[in-house]
Design an enzyme around this catalytic site. Structure first.
Site, mmCIF file in Angstrom:
data_model
loop_
_atom_site.group_PDB
_atom_site.id
_atom_site.type_symbol
_atom_site.label_atom_id
_atom_site.label_comp_id
_atom_site.label_asym_id
_atom_site.label_seq_id
_atom_site.Cartn_x
_atom_site.Cartn_y
_atom_site.Cartn_z
ATOM 1 N N GLU A 65 70.876 83.778 35.397
ATOM 2 C CA GLU A 65 70.533 82.344 35.381
ATOM 3 C C GLU A 65 71.092 81.632 36.614
ATOM 4 O O GLU A 65 72.255 81.791 36.968
ATOM 5 C CB GLU A 65 71.109 81.698 34.123
ATOM 6 C CG GLU A 65 70.870 80.198 34.034
ATOM 7 C CD GLU A 65 71.638 79.552 32.882
ATOM 8 O OE1 GLU A 65 71.326 78.401 32.549
ATOM 9 O OE2 GLU A 65 72.546 80.200 32.321
ATOM 10 N N LYS A 125 63.168 75.980 31.162
ATOM 11 C CA LYS A 125 63.971 75.980 29.943
ATOM 12 C C LYS A 125 63.657 74.765 29.084
ATOM 13 O O LYS A 125 63.639 73.635 29.568
ATOM 14 C CB LYS A 125 65.466 75.997 30.305
ATOM 15 C CG LYS A 125 66.404 76.109 29.113
ATOM 16 C CD LYS A 125 67.849 76.159 29.580
ATOM 17 C CE LYS A 125 68.798 76.330 28.392
ATOM 18 N NZ LYS A 125 70.211 76.341 28.828
ATOM 19 N N CYS A 127 69.658 81.196 28.909
ATOM 20 C CA CYS A 127 70.975 80.907 28.339
ATOM 21 C C CYS A 127 70.915 80.839 26.825
ATOM 22 O O CYS A 127 70.462 81.767 26.165
ATOM 23 C CB CYS A 127 71.527 79.617 28.958
ATOM 24 S SG CYS A 127 73.269 79.305 28.591
#
Length: 569
Positions: A313, A384, A437
């Site tokens: 990430e 995301k 994440c």
């Protein structure tokens, strides 16, 4: 000569049963028992994974709720008042939850020490305030359970229903934070976790409470003074059955690999030492490229035989897609048939236009070799959707700025969430289910509607757990991501900046991993998927079905108990 007084036998003091001590506890003693019981439950989570600890925790929870009426009466001077009883149950549940979340989330405090000069004073928000807020859910669950309470075995499904509702709300309200849901007490153990392929994490939560709260009924006695053994025996049988199912499911041997896919995961271990700065961007990229092209064995000569290179990430302190020098450097080392999949911040809008201000996204981007220019070209992108509060965006930003509180990631205005979950298109791979994440902790929330029952695919989780150092946090994150593989029947590729990076098969077996806190590369093959699981086909209805089943069980047990009591009169 023995006197007559000496001949009188002295009364034998019998020890007070532990259940009575918990039920009769008041004041700070009751609060301490509740907090310690909750903290004990956290030992069932990774990396400890001591499953019986949850039995101690939930058994004490039943006895604490049993004692709510007496505690309320001692405070109010009355015997039966609903509101004081529910308030007492809420208090016990709050302290239980505070202990559970404090022990399970202590590692959040490490994030406040990364930039200690600016954020150390905020550490109480992570290690005290957040558990205090999350404990409201367990407090409400104890109060709801008390409202449904009934003497005898019916207390167990009442608590299971209430805690399931609380955990569902915790994963949904205010964007959700379902970290270490109670079902992870079973989900952390690989054999017991196989049940998630049928009932998912929420189903495991309901089952966990039914199984681990049942020993509380061993302290009960019927009108003839006999102990109630049936609930604990049924709980033990359910646990044995779950273990048997898991052992059977894992007995099939290794999963075949996807033909033609050779993976390399790069774990740079760059965090918190001043290295991750814009001024150092060229050295950082050079490190990534050198590490990615490292020869790890005689038959693995760098990137020459790698089809897919995975980076974690947001490894760049700059916008990759807008940096031609970085794209050129990647293009020079990336073989023409190798695809790079990396986390990367991206931006839309203009830095100079007030009408179209910049919007930043935490994304996964696919890069391939452009044969015309020799540089790397950005292909498909996933943004995301579930952002981390206080980490990637600031709730109540006006108030927080006045208090001097800023988010951890220094992005102007914070990240903008993606519009929806969707599959990522990566050449040479089956459909990719992206999870940036902590998106990987949301059960049933990774796939877009209509794609839940993928017959093939792979979950890709890129993360940066460097904020939390060498604590329990990264291991808990891995355990929850691994359970998504079991639920969906899909393999998992996990690339984490500081670890733990891993390749996981669709049964949740970790085939290869890189240790926490070490830089390196991991080479491996991609396991095939299993096809749709029962959970992936019906995950939307499982929470409702589990809730209805618990209520049915609750009222069936209450009805049966009431009939027995009537016959005994």
């Amino acid at each position: 000569m023995t006197s007559r007084a000496d001949a009188v036998p002295r009364p034998v003091r019998r020890p007070v049963p532990l259940s009575h001590r918990v039920v009769l506890a008041t004041g700070w003693g009751r609060r301490a028992i509740a907090a310690l019981a909750g903290a004990c439950g956290a030992l069932a989570m990774a990396p400890v994974g001591f499953v019986p600890a949850m039995a101690v925790s939930l058994t004490a929870a039943v006895w604490l709720i049993d004692g709510s009426e007496r505690t309320a009466a001692s405070r109010s001077g009355a015997r039966r008042h609903a509101w004081p009883t529910l308030r007492s149950a809420f208090g016990a549940g709050w302290w239980w939850g505070f202990g559970y979340f404090t022990a399970g989330l202590y590692w959040l405090g490490a994030a406040f020490l990364v930039d200690a000069d600016k954020t150390a004073w905020l550490m109480p928000l992570g290690v005290v305030a957040l558990p205090a807020v999350l404990a409201i859910y367990s407090g409400g669950a104890f109060a709801l359970a008390r409202a449904l309470w009934w003497p005898g075995p019916a207390r167990v499904p009442a608590l299971a229903f209430a805690l399931l509702v609380a955990e569902l709300l915790r994963g949904w309200l205010f964007t959700g934070f379902p970290w270490n849901e109670i079902g992870m007490a079973l989900g952390t153990n690989l054999v017991l976790a196989q049940g998630a392929s049928v009932i998912g994490l929420h189903g495991l939560t309901a089952l966990s409470v039914l199984v681990f709260a049942a020993p509380a009924t061993l302290a009960d006695r019927d009108v003839r003074g006999r102990r109630s053994l049936a609930p604990a025996a049924l709980a033990a049988l359910a646990l044995v059955g779950l273990a048997g199912f898991g052992a059977w499911r894992l007995s099939g041997g290794p999963v075949p690999d996807v033909a033609g896919v050779r993976l390399r995961i790069m774990q740079p271990d760059v965090f918190g030492d001043g290295e991750f700065t814009y001024e150092n961007k060229d050295a950082l990229l050079a490190k990534y490229l050198a590490l990615s092209d490292r020869a790890t064995a005689a038959d693995r000569t760098g990137l020459a035989d790698v089809t897919h290179l995975i980076w974690p990430e947001s490894p760049f302190p700059f916008i990759l897609s807008r940096d031609p020098d970085a794209l050129d450097a990647i293009g020079r080392i990336l073989p023409k048939d190798t695809v790079l999949v990396t986390g990367a911040a991206r931006v839309e809008g203009s830095q100079t236009s007030a009408k179209d201000p910049p919007r930043y996204f935490n994304a996964i981007q696919v890069l391939g070799h452009d044969p015309g220019t020799g540089t790397a070209a950005v292909g498909d992108t996933y943004d995301k959707v579930h952002l981390v509060p206080f980490g990637e965006y600031m709730p109540f930003i006006g108030l927080m700025e006045r208090l001097g509180i800023s988010q951890f990631v220094p992005i102007p205005g914070g990240f903008t969430p993606g519009t929806r979950h969707r599959l990522l298109r990566v050449p040479g791979l089956p459909p990719v289910v992206p999870a940036v994440c902590y998106e990987a902790i949301f059960s049933g929330g990774l796939l877009p509607p209509g794609d839940e029952g993928l017959d093939r695919g792979v979950i890709l989780n890129v993360s940066d757990d460097g904020w939390f150092g060498r604590t329990a946090g990264p291991w808990q994150h891995l355990a929850q991501a691994r359970l998504r593989a079991v639920e969906q029947g899909l393999p998992l590729i996990r690339a984490a900046n500081t670890g733990v990076s891993a390749i996981v098969d669709p049964y949740g077996r970790i085939l290869q991993e890189l240790p926490l806190g070490e830089a390196g590369v991991l080479d491996g093959f991609l396991p095939q998927s299993l096809g749709p699981t029962a959970f992936s086909e019906m995950n939307q209805v499982i929470p409702l079905a589990a809730s209805c089943l618990l209520l049915t069980l609750l009222f069936a047990v209450r009805y049966g108990d009431a009939r027995r009591r009537t016959r005994s009169l």
